[in-house]
Design a protein around this motif. Structure first.
Motif, short mmCIF file in Angstrom:
data_model
loop_
_atom_site.label_atom_id
_atom_site.label_comp_id
_atom_site.label_asym_id
_atom_site.label_seq_id
_atom_site.Cartn_x
_atom_site.Cartn_y
_atom_site.Cartn_z
N PRO A 61 19.48 -38.40 -3.01
CA PRO A 61 19.54 -37.52 -1.84
C PRO A 61 20.89 -37.61 -1.15
CG PRO A 61 18.39 -39.53 -1.28
CD PRO A 61 18.66 -39.60 -2.77
N CYS A 62 21.22 -36.59 -0.37
CA CYS A 62 22.46 -36.65 0.40
C CYS A 62 22.40 -37.85 1.34
CB CYS A 62 22.65 -35.36 1.19
SG CYS A 62 24.12 -35.38 2.24
N ALA A 63 21.35 -37.92 2.12
CA ALA A 63 21.20 -39.00 3.10
C ALA A 63 19.89 -39.74 2.89
CB ALA A 63 21.24 -38.43 4.53
N ILE A 64 19.87 -41.00 3.23
CA ILE A 64 18.63 -41.77 3.21
C ILE A 64 17.77 -41.30 4.39
CG2 ILE A 64 17.59 -44.05 3.43
CD1 ILE A 64 18.99 -43.58 0.76
N GLU A 65 16.65 -40.65 4.05
CA GLU A 65 15.77 -40.08 5.08
C GLU A 65 14.59 -41.00 5.40
OE1 GLU A 65 14.55 -36.30 3.57
OE2 GLU A 65 16.59 -35.55 3.33
N GLY A 66 14.28 -41.89 4.48
CA GLY A 66 13.17 -42.80 4.66
C GLY A 66 12.89 -43.53 3.36
N GLU A 67 12.12 -44.60 3.42
CA GLU A 67 11.88 -45.42 2.23
C GLU A 67 11.05 -44.69 1.19
OE1 GLU A 67 9.28 -49.35 1.30
OE2 GLU A 67 10.89 -49.63 2.78
N GLU A 68 9.97 -44.04 1.59
CA GLU A 68 9.05 -43.43 0.63
C GLU A 68 9.75 -42.37 -0.20
OE1 GLU A 68 6.58 -40.52 -1.15
OE2 GLU A 68 7.68 -40.09 0.69
N ILE A 69 10.51 -41.49 0.44
CA ILE A 69 11.15 -40.41 -0.31
C ILE A 69 12.30 -40.94 -1.17
CG2 ILE A 69 12.76 -39.70 1.52
CD1 ILE A 69 12.12 -36.78 0.60
N ALA A 70 13.01 -41.96 -0.70
CA ALA A 70 14.09 -42.54 -1.51
C ALA A 70 13.52 -43.16 -2.79
CB ALA A 70 14.84 -43.59 -0.70
N LEU A 71 12.43 -43.90 -2.66
CA LEU A 71 11.81 -44.52 -3.83
C LEU A 71 11.25 -43.47 -4.77
CD1 LEU A 71 9.99 -47.49 -2.07
CD2 LEU A 71 11.97 -47.66 -3.58
N ARG A 72 10.70 -42.40 -4.21
CA ARG A 72 10.13 -41.34 -5.04
C ARG A 72 11.22 -40.63 -5.85
NH1 ARG A 72 8.03 -35.98 -3.23
NH2 ARG A 72 8.32 -36.74 -1.11
N ILE A 73 12.34 -40.34 -5.19
CA ILE A 73 13.45 -39.69 -5.89
C ILE A 73 14.02 -40.61 -6.97
CG2 ILE A 73 15.82 -38.83 -5.61
CD1 ILE A 73 14.95 -37.85 -2.80
N ALA A 74 14.22 -41.87 -6.62
CA ALA A 74 14.77 -42.83 -7.58
C ALA A 74 13.87 -42.99 -8.79
CB ALA A 74 14.99 -44.18 -6.91
N GLU A 75 12.58 -43.10 -8.57
CA GLU A 75 11.64 -43.27 -9.68
C GLU A 75 11.71 -42.10 -10.65
OE1 GLU A 75 6.97 -44.55 -10.30
OE2 GLU A 75 7.50 -43.34 -8.54
N ARG A 76 11.80 -40.90 -10.09
CA ARG A 76 11.86 -39.70 -10.94
C ARG A 76 13.16 -39.67 -11.75
NH1 ARG A 76 9.94 -34.38 -10.10
NH2 ARG A 76 10.18 -33.24 -12.07
N ILE A 77 14.27 -39.98 -11.10
CA ILE A 77 15.55 -39.93 -11.80
C ILE A 77 15.64 -41.03 -12.85
CG2 ILE A 77 18.06 -39.97 -11.58
CD1 ILE A 77 17.73 -38.94 -8.72
N VAL A 78 15.15 -42.21 -12.53
CA VAL A 78 15.17 -43.31 -13.50
C VAL A 78 14.37 -42.95 -14.75
CG1 VAL A 78 14.35 -45.66 -13.91
CG2 VAL A 78 15.68 -45.16 -11.85
N SER A 79 13.23 -42.29 -14.56
CA SER A 79 12.42 -41.91 -15.73
C SER A 79 13.18 -40.93 -16.61
CB SER A 79 11.09 -41.29 -15.27
OG SER A 79 11.27 -40.02 -14.67
N ILE A 80 13.95 -40.05 -16.00
CA ILE A 80 14.73 -39.06 -16.76
C ILE A 80 15.91 -39.72 -17.46
CG2 ILE A 80 16.23 -37.03 -16.53
CD1 ILE A 80 14.43 -36.22 -14.10
N THR A 81 16.65 -40.54 -16.72
CA THR A 81 17.85 -41.15 -17.30
C THR A 81 17.50 -42.19 -18.37
OG1 THR A 81 17.96 -42.66 -15.40
CG2 THR A 81 19.32 -40.68 -15.32
N ASP A 82 16.40 -42.90 -18.19
CA ASP A 82 15.96 -43.83 -19.23
C ASP A 82 15.62 -43.07 -20.51
OD1 ASP A 82 16.32 -46.01 -17.62
OD2 ASP A 82 14.18 -46.41 -17.29
N LYS A 83 14.92 -41.98 -20.36
CA LYS A 83 14.50 -41.17 -21.51
C LYS A 83 15.70 -40.62 -22.27
CE LYS A 83 11.91 -36.89 -22.47
NZ LYS A 83 11.12 -35.79 -21.83
N LEU A 84 16.74 -40.22 -21.53
CA LEU A 84 17.90 -39.58 -22.15
C LEU A 84 19.07 -40.55 -22.37
CD1 LEU A 84 17.86 -36.25 -20.11
CD2 LEU A 84 17.09 -36.59 -22.47
N GLN A 85 18.84 -41.83 -22.06
CA GLN A 85 19.87 -42.87 -22.22
C GLN A 85 21.14 -42.53 -21.45
OE1 GLN A 85 19.76 -43.09 -26.70
NE2 GLN A 85 19.40 -45.25 -26.26
#
Length: 268
Positions: free
Chosen positions: A20-44
Motif C-alpha cells: 500500500p502507499c501508506a500503512i493504514e492499519g495492521e489488518e489491511i497491511a497483513l492482508r495485502i502482504a499475504e496476498r502478494i507473498v502468495s503470488i511472488t512465491d508462486k512465480l519465484q
C-alpha cells in the motif's frame, strides 16, 4: 539482502517492491502482504513489502499523513517477521533514518528529496539498503551524485528507482533510456510503475493518475532490462487513504506478474 542477488536473481526474475502507499492499519497491511507473498512465491519473484509509515509530501494540509510513526513502523516490522520478507519505507528527515532503520530493511528517499545531502548521509550511515527515487526534475545521469553520496558515506547498498519526469504541468512522462543509463552506476535499478503515472496537484488538491497504463509501463521497463519493479497496490484503491488514483487493484496483480515473468524470460 545481498546487492548482488538483487541484480542477478537465481530465478532470472526481476524483484518486486509492492504494498500500500501508506500503512493504514495492521489488518489491511497483513492482508495485502499475504496476498502478494502468495503470488511472488508462486512465480519465484523476490519480494520486498512496501508501506509508508508517514506521508509528509501532501498537497493539502487535511490530507492523510499516517496512523502514528511508531505504530506504523511496528506494523512494518510485524509484516517482515510474519512473512519472512524484507520491508521498505520512505523517510523525509535525517532524524527519521535511525528510527525507521530499527524496524525495516530498506530506507527509501522520496524523489523530491533525492538531492538532500544530510538525508542521504543519515540513511547511508544506518547500514541499511537505501532506495533513492529519481527526482522528477533530474536526468538519469544526475543520479550518479546521489549514489556517490551514499557510497562515500560507507554504504554500498544502493538502489535507484525511476518514477517519471515532469512534463509540462500536472503530468509525468517516463524516458526509458534512463534505466540502462542508471544501471551503468552498478546498482540495481527499479521502475516505479504507479507513481510514474501520477497527475500531480490537480485542481482539487488530490493527485490524479492513469492506472490503466500500469501494465504498459511495467512491460516496457522489463523489456529494457530493469532489475526490479515498484507497484503500489490495494484491495480497494478508491478508498485508500493515499494515492488511490494511481494504485493497482490487488486483484489485478497476479495476472500482471504472470505476464511480466513471461516478458522477462523472453529477453534473457
Amino acid at each position: 539482502m545481498n546487492l548482488d542477488k538483487l541484480k542477478h536473481q537465481e530465478s532470472g526474475n526481476f524483484f518486486l517492491m509492492a504494498g500500500p502507499c501508506a500503512i493504514e492499519g495492521e489488518e489491511i497491511a497483513l492482508r495485502i502482504a499475504e496476498r502478494i507473498v502468495s503470488i511472488t512465491d508462486k512465480l519465484q519473484i523476490p519480494y520486498i513489502f512496501k508501506g509508508s509509515f508517514k506521508k509528509a509530501n501532501r498537497s493539502r494540509i487535511d490530507s492523510f499523513t499516517g496512523i502514528g510513526d511508531e505504530k506504523a513502523l511496528r506494523i512494518l516490522e510485524k509484516v517482515g517477521k510474519e512473512f519472512d520478507v524484507p520491508t521498505v519505507t520512505d523517510i523525509h528527515e535525517s532524524t527519521d533514518a535511525e528510527m525507521a532503520a530499527a524496524y525495516v530493511d530498506v530506507l527509501q528517499i522520496p524523489a523530491f528529496l533525492c538531492r538532500q545531502t544530510d538525508l542521504l548521509v543519515a540513511a547511508a550511515r544506518t547500514g541499511k539498503f537505501v532506495n533513492v527515487k529519481k527526482g522528477q526534475f533530474l536526468s538519469a545521469g544526475s543520479m550518479k551524485f546521489a549514489v556517490d553520496k551514499i557510497k562515500e558515506s560507507g554504504n554500498e547498498n544502493v538502489i535507484l528507482t525511476d518514477r517519471g519526469n515532469t512534463f509540462g504541468y500536472q503530468d509525468l512522462i517516463v524516458d526509458f533510456r534512463g534505466i540502462p543509463e542508471m544501471r551503468e552506476f552498478n546498482v540495481p535499478v527499479v521502475m516505479d510503475c504507479t507513481h510514474s503515472l501520477q497527475q500531480p496537484n490537480q485542481s482539487s488538491g488530490v493527485t490524479g493518475g492513469k492506472p490503466a497504463l500500469i501494465e504498459t509501463i511495467a512491460k516496457a521497463a522489463i523489456a529494457v532490462g530493469t532489475d526490479g519493479l515498484f507497484i503500489e497496490t490495494h484491495p480497494d484503491p478508491k478508498n485508500a487513504k493515499s494515492d488511490g488514483a494511481n494504485m493497482l487493484h490487488l486483484d489485478l496483480l497476479e495476472d500482471l506478474m504472470t505476464k511480466l515473468v513471461k516478458v522477462r524470460k523472453a529477453i534473457i
